[in-house]
Write a protein that holds these residues in place. Structure first.
Motif: not given
Length: 145
Positions: A117-145
């Motif tokens: 499996l040949e994988v390319l990973v590109t890391e941004s200098p910023g960050y992304l955070r996930k927050t829990w969304d109870a509506r779906f039962g998932l942690a989803l990316i939240d650009p405001a977090a």
């Protein structure tokens, strides 16, 4: 698993090569923690000897598991890494090609590599955070977090 830093920045880019028998999600999660990834995009091609995909059923707030018990080509594997509870968390989707040319796709739950499996990973200098969304039962990316 082998890796090489291709570009040190400002966006770090890695080539990650998984070997026969490596479980893709486990290996890539270890790599994400090792390299302190927190805002990455991931793409890959290769093959699995077997895999398990998921289809998220919103009403159940859980994945319907789709076993793939055959050698398949990884035609497309794409996704991201974001912080979930302060730790890197992978989110990958795959399209897998069967011997007869048909495909199956979904959320990658597991995949045993064969032969590579040949994988390319590109890391941004910023960050992304996930927050829990109870509506779906998932942690989803939240650009405001």
């Amino acid at each position: 698993m082998k890796s090489k830093l291709l570009n040190p920045g400002p966006e770090r880019t890695y080539a990650v090569v998984l070997e026969p028998g490596d479980e893709a999600m486990e290996a890539l999660q270890r790599f994400a923690v090792q390299e302190s990834l927190n805002a990455s995009r991931v793409s890959a091609i290769g093959a699995f000897e077997r895999a398990e995909l998921g289809y998220f059923e919103i009403d159940r707030k859980d994945y319907l598991r789709i076993p793939v018990d055959a050698q398949v080509e990884v035609l497309s594997l794409v996704g991201d890494v974001a912080l979930d509870g302060g730790k890197p968390k992978l989110h990958l989707h795959a399209v897998l090609g069967r011997r007869d040319g048909s495909t199956v796709g979904g959320h990658l739950l597991s995949g045993v590599v064969r032969p590579t499996l040949e994988v390319l990973v590109t890391e941004s200098p910023g960050y992304l955070r996930k927050t829990w969304d109870a509506r779906f039962g998932l942690a989803l990316i939240d650009p405001a977090a």
